[in-house]
Enzyme design. Structure first.
Site, PDB file in Angstrom:
ATOM      1  N   ARG A  45     -10.519 -11.238   1.898  1.00 34.94           N
ATOM      2  CA  ARG A  45     -11.401 -12.264   1.312  1.00 34.94           C
ATOM      3  C   ARG A  45     -10.758 -13.651   1.362  1.00 34.94           C
ATOM      4  O   ARG A  45     -11.455 -14.657   1.377  1.00 34.94           O
ATOM      5  CB  ARG A  45     -11.788 -11.850  -0.111  1.00 34.94           C
ATOM      6  CG  ARG A  45     -10.625 -11.648  -1.039  1.00 34.94           C
ATOM      7  CD  ARG A  45     -10.995 -10.842  -2.282  1.00 34.94           C
ATOM      8  NE  ARG A  45     -11.078  -9.407  -2.026  1.00 34.94           N
ATOM      9  CZ  ARG A  45     -11.432  -8.499  -2.923  1.00 34.94           C
ATOM     10  NH1 ARG A  45     -11.746  -8.866  -4.153  1.00 34.94           N
ATOM     11  NH2 ARG A  45     -11.474  -7.226  -2.619  1.00 34.94           N
ATOM     12  N   LYS A  56       0.836  -1.205   0.000  1.00 35.89           N
ATOM     13  CA  LYS A  56       0.000   0.000   0.000  1.00 35.89           C
ATOM     14  C   LYS A  56       0.873   1.259   0.000  1.00 35.89           C
ATOM     15  O   LYS A  56       2.007   1.210   0.472  1.00 35.89           O
ATOM     16  CB  LYS A  56      -0.846   0.033   1.291  1.00 35.89           C
ATOM     17  CG  LYS A  56      -2.024  -0.889   1.312  1.00 35.89           C
ATOM     18  CD  LYS A  56      -2.827  -0.672   2.593  1.00 35.89           C
ATOM     19  CE  LYS A  56      -3.997  -1.626   2.695  1.00 35.89           C
ATOM     20  NZ  LYS A  56      -5.010  -1.460   1.646  1.00 35.89           N
TER      21      LYS A  56
END
Ligand code: BES
Ligand code: ZN
Ligand code: ZN
Length: 489
Positions: free
Chosen positions: A338, A264
């Protein structure tokens, strides 16, 4: 706060440093405060929504100061206005160093005494909470010592207790969530879970790395592979084995999300300590459910890992096999939530609960869509979604439903494996993430997904949350389980 109590009383005439009164625009003032509201200029206080007025009582009342909060007109006023009123009063008391506060929970604006008493209790407790664990000079921090909720109805005692349990459970979650990644590792959360289990008579099971390998939980293992803080899967069970409506809550627990090899940007990366909010919210939910003694069976499932880049980390292009046998191409290691949820949802589905709710800081896209005002809700089950929406209005942890049509599932089909963890485009990022999760929920299990990325923290401008973790979802999910169990019976 050292103590909060409810007082069933006909009048607002109670001894305290500050009396807080939510007032309606149209209705007159209660007799006890009338003398202090005389001769006010129109722009000083008219009872408009959110307007406030404070005054000393100059020794002419049992309360030292008075703080009134405008509820506005009938159209402006919602149940949350009472939480806000109590919170505004608490903030006033703190800034004026007043140690004892009483808040009127007299019913008005068509809201019942019990709902108002519960909302006022929540407003007081949630706004009084301050996270100070890492401050060395705590003596400078002013805290209210005691609070009193004044209600005219006997039945409000129960509502007060419910509000107290819910708020203290949410604060419990906020406290854990606020701890940064170097402190709150997967193993540390497991320790907290064990402590909670002991206190609340729950069954706690902790699966370590070796056990996760044995159980084929390769999603959790792959995400945790880049960190020396090893992953865990924790389950907490309430009324285990009992023949009651059986519900599950699954919470994403990434103790820090740097993105992994798909790193990130550094701006605001510190906020990714809140990427465990789903897991800590689930702990708060089972705490509240057990303390409320709800007639349900509940399992909380917490997949815990830290997502860091390292030579041992998973890489873009890697293919992994999730617990239910489906294979996934990991095209972006930052879409890690996920992957851990896939294992957890597969695992919990094997137990065949009646309803599974998962809660996760899953996508930045939900913040683009809904901002800080709402939780993203996705479910194929209209009735379940409807119940969650109702509970969202009641708790003011509001949800907004997004579709889960099969076209979105098409977007998650893999090239070299069954699925990929991101779609080709950035379109509908919140929904495609949910479509991915759906592949791991057992057939015939009623399921809803809650994306809490937007509401996980406050920037300090919220009416009752200080800057930092909010643990939004604890009251919503607990209320949902309670209503679901009532509908069954
Ligand atoms: N934890 C983040 C989502 C997030 C972002 C939560 C901002 C709270 C605030 C999640 O793991 C993530 O990085 N998601 C990616 C998915 C993308 C790679 C498909 C995102 O939202 O950018
Ligand atoms: Zn991520
Ligand atoms: Zn994440």
């Amino acid at each position: 706060m050292e103590s909060i109590k409810v007082k069933i009383n006909e009048t607002l005439d109670v001894r305290s440093g500050l009396l807080v009164v939510p007032v309606c625009k149209e209705g007159g003032y209660p007799a006890e405060i009338k003398p202090f509201m005389k001769g006010l200029e129109k722009d000083q206080f008219e009872g408009k929504a959110g307007q406030t007025y404070a005054t000393s009582t100059f020794g002419k009342a049992s309360f030292g100061r008075l703080f009134v909060y405008g509820l506005g007109s009938k159209e402006d006023c919602v149940l949350d206005s009472f939480r806000k009123a109590a919170a505004a009063g608490v903030r006033y008391a703190v800034s004026n160093r007043i140690g004892s506060v009483s808040v009127s929970a007299f019913p008005c604006m068509g809201f019942g005494a019990d709902d108002v008493a519960q909302a006022v209790t929540e407003g007081i407790l949630l706004s009084a909470h301050k996270f100070t664990a890492f401050k060395t000079e705590k003596q400078d921090i002013f805290r209210i010592k005691s609070a009193l909720v004044i209600s005219s109805e006997k039945s409000s005692r129960k509502a007060f207790e419910k509000g107290k349990i819910l708020s203290l459970s949410q604060i419990y979650s906020r406290e854990i969530d606020e701890n940064p990644g170097n402190v709150m590792t997967p193993e540390k959360i497991a320790e907290y879970a064990k402590k909670l289990a002991k206190k609340n008579n729950l069954k706690c099971t902790v699966f370590d790395e070796r056990k996760l390998r044995e159980m084929k939980m390769n999603g959790i293992l792959a995400v945790g592979a880049g960190s020396c803080n090893k992953p865990r899967l924790v389950t907490l069970e309430y009324n285990r084995g009992k023949n009651l409506p059986f519900y599950a809550v699954v919470g994403k627990g990434i103790t820090f999300d740097a993105g992994g090899i798909s790193l990130k940007p550094s701006k605001k990366m510190d906020e990714m300590k809140y990427d465990k909010t789903g897991a800590v919210v689930s702990m708060g939910v089972i705490k509240a459910v057990s303390e409320l003694s709800l007639p349900i069976r509940l399992i909380a499932v917490l997949p815990l890992a830290e997502n860091l880049p390292a030579s041992t980390a998973q890489r873009p292009g890697d293919i992994i096999k999730i617990r239910n046998g489906k294979t996934v191409e990991v095209l972006n290691t930052d879409a890690e939530g996920r992957l851990v949820l896939a294992d957890a949802l597969s695992y919990v589905s094997e137990m065949k609960p009646d309803v599974v709710l998962d809660v996760a800081t899953l996508t930045g896209a939900v913040i683009v869509a809904l901002g800080k005002q709402a939780i993203g809700l996705m479910s194929d089950d209209d009735e379940l979604a409807g119940t969650i929406e109702e509970c969202g209005v009641h708790t003011h942890e509001r949800v907004w439903r997004l579709p889960l049509w099969k076209e979105y599932s098409e977007m998650m089909k893999g090239t070299f494996a069954d699925l990929k963890n991101i779609s080709e485009t950035r379109e509908a990022g919140t929904v495609t993430a949910a479509a991915f999760l759906k592949e791991f929920v057992g057939e015939k299990i009623r399921w809803a997904h809650l994306d809490i990325a937007g509401v996980m923290d406050s920037d300090g401008s919220h009416p009752y949350y200080e800057k930092g973790a909010t643990a939004t979802g604890v009251r919503l999910i607990t209320e949902t389980f309670e209503r679901l169990s009532k509908k069954k019976g």
